[in-house]
Design a protein around this motif. Structure first.
Motif, mmCIF file in Angstrom:
data_model
loop_
_atom_site.group_PDB
_atom_site.id
_atom_site.type_symbol
_atom_site.label_atom_id
_atom_site.label_comp_id
_atom_site.label_asym_id
_atom_site.label_seq_id
_atom_site.Cartn_x
_atom_site.Cartn_y
_atom_site.Cartn_z
ATOM 1 N N LEU A 22 1.170 -1.629 -0.311
ATOM 2 C CA LEU A 22 -0.318 -0.061 -0.088
ATOM 3 C C LEU A 22 0.966 1.121 0.304
ATOM 4 C CD1 LEU A 22 -2.629 -1.258 2.690
ATOM 5 C CD2 LEU A 22 -2.645 -1.297 0.065
ATOM 6 N N GLY A 23 2.216 1.121 0.146
ATOM 7 C CA GLY A 23 2.967 2.219 -0.012
ATOM 8 C C GLY A 23 3.068 2.798 -1.040
ATOM 9 N N ASN A 24 2.747 2.245 -2.777
ATOM 10 C CA ASN A 24 2.997 2.372 -3.063
ATOM 11 C C ASN A 24 2.258 2.660 -4.263
ATOM 12 O OD1 ASN A 24 2.616 1.727 -6.611
ATOM 13 N ND2 ASN A 24 4.867 1.713 -5.871
ATOM 14 N N SER A 25 1.941 4.425 -4.382
ATOM 15 C CA SER A 25 0.429 4.734 -4.902
ATOM 16 C C SER A 25 0.186 4.469 -5.737
ATOM 17 C CB SER A 25 1.283 6.393 -4.649
ATOM 18 O OG SER A 25 2.017 6.912 -6.036
ATOM 19 N N THR A 26 0.661 4.082 -7.109
ATOM 20 C CA THR A 26 -0.192 3.327 -8.472
ATOM 21 C C THR A 26 -0.608 2.340 -7.932
ATOM 22 O OG1 THR A 26 2.173 3.923 -9.855
ATOM 23 C CG2 THR A 26 0.678 2.692 -10.676
ATOM 24 N N ARG A 27 0.260 1.236 -6.999
ATOM 25 C CA ARG A 27 -0.855 -0.342 -6.799
ATOM 26 C C ARG A 27 -2.181 0.459 -5.699
ATOM 27 N NH1 ARG A 27 4.845 -1.670 -5.765
ATOM 28 N NH2 ARG A 27 4.689 -1.353 -3.420
ATOM 29 N N ARG A 28 -1.790 1.728 -5.523
ATOM 30 C CA ARG A 28 -2.808 1.819 -4.119
ATOM 31 C C ARG A 28 -4.193 2.151 -5.694
ATOM 32 N NH1 ARG A 28 0.465 5.166 -1.098
ATOM 33 N NH2 ARG A 28 -0.269 7.062 -1.780
ATOM 34 N N LEU A 29 -3.387 3.165 -6.874
ATOM 35 C CA LEU A 29 -4.800 3.323 -7.444
ATOM 36 C C LEU A 29 -5.724 2.414 -8.407
ATOM 37 C CD1 LEU A 29 -3.099 6.783 -9.036
ATOM 38 C CD2 LEU A 29 -5.221 7.163 -7.872
ATOM 39 N N ALA A 45 -3.551 1.152 -17.746
ATOM 40 C CA ALA A 45 -3.410 1.881 -18.210
ATOM 41 C C ALA A 45 -3.273 2.520 -18.503
ATOM 42 C CB ALA A 45 -2.133 0.716 -19.218
ATOM 43 N N THR A 46 -4.287 2.763 -19.719
ATOM 44 C CA THR A 46 -4.100 3.592 -20.279
ATOM 45 C C THR A 46 -5.542 5.198 -18.709
ATOM 46 O OG1 THR A 46 -5.424 2.913 -22.251
ATOM 47 C CG2 THR A 46 -6.655 4.804 -21.705
ATOM 48 N N ASP A 47 -6.140 4.530 -18.525
ATOM 49 C CA ASP A 47 -6.639 4.966 -17.206
ATOM 50 C C ASP A 47 -5.290 5.922 -16.190
ATOM 51 O OD1 ASP A 47 -9.092 4.868 -17.480
ATOM 52 O OD2 ASP A 47 -9.952 3.402 -16.316
ATOM 53 N N LEU A 48 -4.368 5.142 -15.722
ATOM 54 C CA LEU A 48 -3.315 5.730 -15.081
ATOM 55 C C LEU A 48 -2.373 6.305 -16.050
ATOM 56 C CD1 LEU A 48 -2.796 2.738 -12.627
ATOM 57 C CD2 LEU A 48 -4.354 4.845 -12.666
ATOM 58 N N GLY A 49 -2.109 5.775 -17.098
ATOM 59 C CA GLY A 49 -1.177 6.764 -17.665
ATOM 60 C C GLY A 49 0.355 6.580 -17.680
ATOM 61 N N GLN A 53 3.085 -2.365 -19.254
ATOM 62 C CA GLN A 53 4.489 -3.194 -18.359
ATOM 63 C C GLN A 53 4.709 -3.082 -17.524
ATOM 64 O OE1 GLN A 53 6.306 -5.695 -19.926
ATOM 65 N NE2 GLN A 53 6.773 -6.103 -17.325
ATOM 66 N N ALA A 54 3.907 -1.444 -17.021
ATOM 67 C CA ALA A 54 4.341 -1.101 -15.372
ATOM 68 C C ALA A 54 3.024 -1.287 -14.640
ATOM 69 C CB ALA A 54 4.201 0.576 -15.287
ATOM 70 N N VAL A 55 1.922 -1.767 -15.562
ATOM 71 C CA VAL A 55 0.772 -1.994 -14.974
ATOM 72 C C VAL A 55 1.025 -4.019 -14.804
ATOM 73 C CG1 VAL A 55 -1.645 -2.708 -15.113
ATOM 74 C CG2 VAL A 55 -0.553 0.090 -15.583
ATOM 75 N N HIS A 56 0.978 -4.137 -15.585
ATOM 76 C CA HIS A 56 1.486 -5.889 -15.157
ATOM 77 C C HIS A 56 2.539 -6.070 -14.138
ATOM 78 C CE1 HIS A 56 -0.485 -8.239 -18.774
ATOM 79 N NE2 HIS A 56 0.081 -7.019 -19.276
ATOM 80 N N ASN A 57 3.641 -5.037 -14.050
ATOM 81 C CA ASN A 57 4.495 -5.150 -12.965
ATOM 82 C C ASN A 57 3.523 -5.664 -11.601
ATOM 83 O OD1 ASN A 57 6.464 -6.284 -14.577
ATOM 84 N ND2 ASN A 57 7.502 -4.454 -14.314
ATOM 85 N N GLN A 58 3.036 -4.090 -11.807
ATOM 86 C CA GLN A 58 2.308 -4.226 -9.926
ATOM 87 C C GLN A 58 1.174 -4.820 -9.882
ATOM 88 O OE1 GLN A 58 3.009 -2.068 -8.700
ATOM 89 N NE2 GLN A 58 4.692 -0.606 -9.648
ATOM 90 N N LEU A 59 0.145 -5.721 -10.872
ATOM 91 C CA LEU A 59 -0.863 -6.705 -10.686
ATOM 92 C C LEU A 59 -0.051 -8.183 -11.352
ATOM 93 C CD1 LEU A 59 -2.832 -5.847 -13.925
ATOM 94 C CD2 LEU A 59 -3.849 -5.101 -11.872
#
Length: 272
Positions: A22-29, A45-49, A53-59
């Motif tokens: 939860l300390g990561n803002s992208t994961r919280r979003l 990826a579209t919604d968060l801009g 690849q970055a989204v896949h890593n967080q997921l």
């Protein structure tokens, strides 16, 4: 410190790992969006801009820890993700009190219909025919629940304030009645001033660890349980064994000065 883990045997993720996630803002979003509507990785990826690849890593990280799961895996876009876990954290921090209450369990949305039938409003809801009126009715019920939650939060804050005042008074009594006696007892063993101060500080930490969580410590408890709450839960057996001796000696010293702390067959308890 007080850390309460409800349904401990059903924990799907450790508290430390959860706070790191939860300390990561992208994961919280991502979590915030998935609690409302399932999303695919391209949609996120579209919604968060950010890149896919970055989204896949967080997921992947959220999936590995069991917070989310994939649905519609046959979808051309690779499937959508939804929340898998029920998690609740309450953190209270003040000059006299530090508490974390943490619960987690797997979430099964198939239970929703059963839960809805058990609600007090279910009978009135079943009599409504219009979809518009049903939505309005459910919205009104949510508002009522939010009002009750706000009222409960207010009462909780009031009780927490009372607990903090009592803890402050206990600290005052410790300083006025026991600190000097404890210091004299330690100095009588020819300990250096630095060692005396460190021992007194540890004694205070031990005592208030127990007072922070009376339900855990005002019955019988052992030194291992106390060590876990003193931030040593990551130690191996050998390290814990090395720590338990000094803590046990400290409890014995405290018991000599404080008539309410007693040992009984290697367990300890408060005589309240």
């Amino acid at each position: 410190m007080e850390v309460e883990n409800e349904n401990e045997n059903n924990q799907i993720i450790s508290l430390d790992s959860l706070l790191e996630l939860l300390g990561n803002s992208t994961r919280r979003l991502i979590i915030a969006k998935l609690t409302k509507v399932p999303h695919s990785a391209p949609e996120l990826a579209t919604d968060l801009g950010i890149s896919r690849q970055a989204v896949h890593n967080q997921l992947k990280m959220l999936s590995d820890y069991g917070l989310i799961e994939i649905i519609d895996s046959d979808d051309a876009r690779g499937g959508k993700y939804q929340i898998k876990s029920n998690i609740s954290i309450k953190i209270d921090i003040s000059p006299n009190y530090y508490n974390i209450k943490y619960t987690s369990s797997n979430f099964d949305d198939k239970d929703n219909s059963i839960i809805l039938k058990d609600l007090q409003c279910a009978n009135d809801y079943s009599k409504i025919k219009s979809s518009n009126k049903k939505v309005k009715f459910l919205g009104d019920e949510i508002v009522k629940i939010e009002d009750k939650l706000t009222e409960l939060d207010g009462k909780r804050q009031e009780y927490l304030h009372q607990k903090k005042l009592l803890l402050f008074e206990i600290k005052k009594l410790m300083n006025e009645q026991y600190r000097q006696k404890f210091e004299d007892m330690l100095k009588g063993r020819d300990l250096k001033d630095k060692s005396v101060k460190q021992t007194i500080n540890q004694a205070e930490e031990v005592l208030f660890t127990m007072f922070f969580n009376p339900n855990r410590y005002f019955t019988r408890f052992n030194v291992d349980k106390l060590l876990d709450d003193l931030f040593f839960s990551g130690m191996d057996i050998r390290e814990k064994s090395g720590r338990s001796g000094p803590i046990r000696d400290l409890l014995e010293d405290m018991s000599r000065l404080m008539g309410f702390l007693r040992e009984d067959d290697e367990d300890w308890s408060f005589d309240f």
